[in-house]
Design a protein around this motif. Structure first.
Motif, PDB file in Angstrom:
ATOM      1  N   MET A  74      -1.317  -8.025   5.632  1.00  0.00           N
ATOM      2  CA  MET A  74      -1.264  -6.608   5.268  1.00  0.00           C
ATOM      3  C   MET A  74      -1.718  -5.695   6.407  1.00  0.00           C
ATOM      4  O   MET A  74      -1.728  -4.485   6.241  1.00  0.00           O
ATOM      5  N   ARG A 326       1.578  -8.690 -12.532  1.00  0.00           N
ATOM      6  CA  ARG A 326       0.489  -8.440 -11.563  1.00  0.00           C
ATOM      7  C   ARG A 326       0.962  -8.696 -10.123  1.00  0.00           C
ATOM      8  O   ARG A 326       0.678  -7.925  -9.213  1.00  0.00           O
ATOM      9  N   SER A 330       2.655  -5.220  -5.237  1.00  0.00           N
ATOM     10  CA  SER A 330       2.856  -4.858  -3.814  1.00  0.00           C
ATOM     11  C   SER A 330       4.321  -4.517  -3.570  1.00  0.00           C
ATOM     12  O   SER A 330       4.634  -3.568  -2.837  1.00  0.00           O
ATOM     13  N   GLN A 333       5.206  -1.134  -4.909  1.00  0.00           N
ATOM     14  CA  GLN A 333       4.728  -0.079  -4.003  1.00  0.00           C
ATOM     15  C   GLN A 333       5.598   0.036  -2.769  1.00  0.00           C
ATOM     16  O   GLN A 333       5.865   1.117  -2.284  1.00  0.00           O
ATOM     17  N   LYS A 341      -2.884   1.961   2.455  1.00  0.00           N
ATOM     18  CA  LYS A 341      -3.576   0.890   1.739  1.00  0.00           C
ATOM     19  C   LYS A 341      -5.060   0.930   2.064  1.00  0.00           C
ATOM     20  O   LYS A 341      -5.435   0.997   3.237  1.00  0.00           O
ATOM     21  N   TYR A 374      -5.727  -0.769  -8.212  1.00  0.00           N
ATOM     22  CA  TYR A 374      -5.791  -2.029  -8.946  1.00  0.00           C
ATOM     23  C   TYR A 374      -6.528  -3.026  -8.075  1.00  0.00           C
ATOM     24  O   TYR A 374      -6.733  -2.769  -6.887  1.00  0.00           O
ATOM     25  N   HIS A 376      -9.078  -6.898  -7.668  1.00  0.00           N
ATOM     26  CA  HIS A 376      -9.816  -8.067  -8.139  1.00  0.00           C
ATOM     27  C   HIS A 376     -11.225  -7.594  -8.478  1.00  0.00           C
ATOM     28  O   HIS A 376     -12.182  -7.880  -7.745  1.00  0.00           O
ATOM     29  N   HIS A 383      -7.875  -2.363  -4.615  1.00  0.00           N
ATOM     30  CA  HIS A 383      -6.823  -1.838  -3.742  1.00  0.00           C
ATOM     31  C   HIS A 383      -6.617  -0.383  -4.161  1.00  0.00           C
ATOM     32  O   HIS A 383      -5.972  -0.100  -5.170  1.00  0.00           O
ATOM     33  N   ASN A 385      -4.895   2.357  -3.224  1.00  0.00           N
ATOM     34  CA  ASN A 385      -3.771   2.771  -2.374  1.00  0.00           C
ATOM     35  C   ASN A 385      -3.315   4.181  -2.750  1.00  0.00           C
ATOM     36  O   ASN A 385      -3.404   4.585  -3.904  1.00  0.00           O
ATOM     37  N   GLU A 422     -10.370  -8.026   1.733  1.00  0.00           N
ATOM     38  CA  GLU A 422      -9.674  -9.322   1.739  1.00  0.00           C
ATOM     39  C   GLU A 422      -8.464  -9.406   2.669  1.00  0.00           C
ATOM     40  O   GLU A 422      -7.962 -10.492   2.908  1.00  0.00           O
ATOM     41  N   HIS A 423      -7.982  -8.310   3.218  1.00  0.00           N
ATOM     42  CA  HIS A 423      -6.769  -8.389   4.041  1.00  0.00           C
ATOM     43  C   HIS A 423      -7.057  -8.501   5.531  1.00  0.00           C
ATOM     44  O   HIS A 423      -6.147  -8.702   6.319  1.00  0.00           O
TER      45      HIS A 423
HETATM   46  C1  2HG Z   1      -2.937  -7.957  -4.288  1.00  0.00           C
HETATM   47  O1  2HG Z   1      -4.055  -8.049  -4.770  1.00  0.00           O
HETATM   48  C2  2HG Z   1      -2.808  -7.980  -2.799  1.00  0.00           C
HETATM   49  O2  2HG Z   1      -1.916  -7.924  -4.982  1.00  0.00           O
HETATM   50  C3  2HG Z   1      -1.964  -6.855  -2.234  1.00  0.00           C
HETATM   51  O3  2HG Z   1      -4.017  -8.093  -2.166  1.00  0.00           O
HETATM   52  C4  2HG Z   1      -2.524  -5.498  -2.461  1.00  0.00           C
HETATM   53  O4  2HG Z   1      -0.447  -4.464  -1.843  1.00  0.00           O
HETATM   54  C5  2HG Z   1      -1.664  -4.344  -1.917  1.00  0.00           C
HETATM   55  O5  2HG Z   1      -2.256  -3.333  -1.581  1.00  0.00           O
END
Ligand code: 2HG
Ligand code: FAD
Ligand code: ZN
Length: 464
Positions: A74, A326, A330, A333, A341, A374, A376, A383, A385, A422-423
């Motif tokens: 990402m 879920r 990405s 988007q 992001k 959204y 984790h 995220h 965004n 995490e990216h």
């Molecule tokens: C997710 O959790 C990925 O789906 C991608 O880490 C998050 O697109 C994203 O911003």
């Protein structure tokens, strides 16, 4: 350069290189199309020895190398810059599962193995490799380790860092660090593998890994849950942790706007609810053989007024459909157009505060922006965004975007969080590393880079 390219072609053989611009196109563009680079040659070595010889040849010629796995990252870390001088090193042909040791709950895999194939090889001997993310059909385990990938099961099993027992790494001079030990306990000096995990190809090229396996979680139950506000998600998590401390496999927070984006751009997606709710949680638990476990947990939560509605998957196929929603976020988007992001984390208890204050940042700096939040949330990773309003001219978009990003990163940092959960950092977040990890931490990172790659040939211009 010409002599080097001929030498590299000879090392990898005719099946192991290309300089054809059409064939190279997907390897030269970050998956959203945000960054595009150039290369005189892509090599795809088929063994650790070939990787080592390629790196040694490049080191002798002082030519930079960009390692690339599945190119799903990402932060644009896997594409070369636009100088046309960096050799692209694809790990895709280094893709053997070398060994699966069910008794030791471990497996040895080469870096180019696609994550889904690694999961499958573990499953074939009734073991479980828990790393799971939307890109698992194309990202590679080497890329996962190089970015310290997270995904949806971190709440129970940790990030990629926690799943590696040993690594084999080709260093910047071509020498091979053989750390393929499958030990749970080993205190012999520094834990060198951890230096390479999360280093995004800037300190060494991961060629193989020993991975930690787990018992299969057995029966799991998945539910899409509608909730009234984001704070209820954190309260629901802590409520569930009372009874299900060690059985929560995934706990994902999803905003209404993301669901609408999926509905709009991916008409085949099967959304769980007809009605619109403000927020959702996608929850998966291991039931321990109790078929009622999810229903009981949700009934309890409803009694505590934490949930508005829920859909419980009746079987694995239905659970798969909920996860498809879920995992398509990405892509929805990407289809919706350019967005900024922000992959932030904060301590879980401060998530609602981040969301509330993040709204205030947007209201002040970019009232027409669209928020796509959204993540984790069980791990405090969101995220956050932002789609920029269409009416801005390119220069205005850039300036306004940078202001929003800085304000959000400051907010996360002020709450004890991270601007990169995490990216990784790659190119896109590189300007922020020194600001948020300055002083002693940044100085140590630079010392590591200098010590391991003194000629700066491994993925230069990325991370640091
Ligand atoms: C997710 O959790 C990925 O789906 C991608 O880490 C998050 O697109 C994203 O911003
Ligand atoms: P690449 O993109 O090829 O490379 C990433 C970085 O690692 C680059 O800097 C590259 O130079 C370096 N690198 C690659 N292989 C090696 C190697 N063998 N040795 C040294 N350096 C190497 N990420 C998450 O953490 N969690 C998610 O939930 C998640 N979901 C995603 C969903 C979608 C739909 C997409 C497209 C991406 C998602 N990602 C997620 C981001 C991405 O999949 C991860 O960062 C993944 O770990 C990258 O793996 P890759 O093989 O594609 O690496
Ligand atoms: Zn994520």
């Amino acid at each position: 350069m010409r002599a080097l390219l001929d030498q590299l072609k000879a090392i990898v053989g005719p099946a192991g290189w290309t300089s054809d611009p059409i064939a190279l196109q997907p390897n030269l563009t970050e998956w959203r199309g945000v960054v595009t680079g150039k290369t005189p040659l892509m090599v795809a070595p088929a063994s650790t020895d070939e990787v080592s010889r390629v790196v040694r040849a490049c080191a002798d010629a002082h030519v930079a190398i960009v390692p690339q796995g599945g190119n799903t990252g990402m932060c644009a870390g896997a594409v070369p810059d636009d100088s046309g001088t960096q050799v692209l090193l694809s790990l895709g042909r280094l893709n053997r599962i070398r060994e699966v040791d069910a008794a030791n709950y471990s497996m040895v895999v080469e870096a180019g193995c696609v994550l889904a194939n690694v999961q499958e090889a573990a499953r074939a001997v009734n073991r479980y490799f828990p790393l799971s993310l939307g890109a698992e059909g194309s990202c590679q385990i080497g890329g996962n380790l190089a970015t310290n990938a997270g995904g949806v099961n971190v709440i129970r099993y940790g990030t990629a860092r926690a799943l590696a027992l040993g690594l084999e790494v080709v260093l910047a001079d071509g020498s091979v660090l053989d750390g393929l030990r499958s030990l749970r306990k080993d205190t012999a000096g520094y834990d060198l593998k951890q230096v390479f995990i999360g280093s995004e190809g800037t300190l060494g090229i991961i060629t193989a890994a020993v991975l930690r396996l787990f018992p299969e979680p057995g029966e799991t139950s998945t539910a899409f849950i509608a909730i009234g506000d984001s704070g209820d998600a954190v309260r629901l998590l802590s409520h569930l942790r009372g009874a299900h401390a060690n059985t929560i496999e995934a706990f994902e927070l999803i905003s209404a706007r993301v669901m609408r984006l999926v509905a709009e751009h991916l008409p085949n997606a099967r959304l769980p609810f007809e009605a619109d709710y403000p927020w959702y949680v996608l929850l998966e638990i291991a039931t321990g053989g109790n078929a009622q476990a999810m229903e009981d947990a949700l009934a309890d939560a409803a009694e505590a007024s934490l949930i508005l509605d829920a859909v419980i998957a009746k079987n694995a196929a239905e659970a798969g459909e909920l996860w498809d929603v879920r995992h398509s976020m990405s892509e929805a988007q990407r289809r919706a157009g350019k967005s900024l992001k922000h992959d932030i984390s904060v301590p879980v208890a401060r998530m609602q505060e981040f969301l509330a204050r993040g709204d205030a940042v947007l209201a002040e700096l970019m009232p027409d922006a669209g928020l796509i939040a959204y993540g984790h949330v069980g791990d405090g990773n969101l995220h956050y965004n932002v789609t920029l309003p269409g009416h801005l001219a390119p220069a205005e978009r850039e300036a306004a975007g940078a202001a929003v990003t800085s304000a959000l990163y400051d907010l996360a940092a002020g709450l004890g969080g991270s601007f990169s959960a995490e990216h990784g950092v790659g190119v896109l977040k590189k300007p922020y590393l020194e600001k948020y990890r300055g002083g002693v931490e940044f100085r140590l990172m630079k010392c590591l880079k200098q010590a391991l790659d003194p000629e700066n040939i491994l993925n230069p211009g990325k991370v640091i």
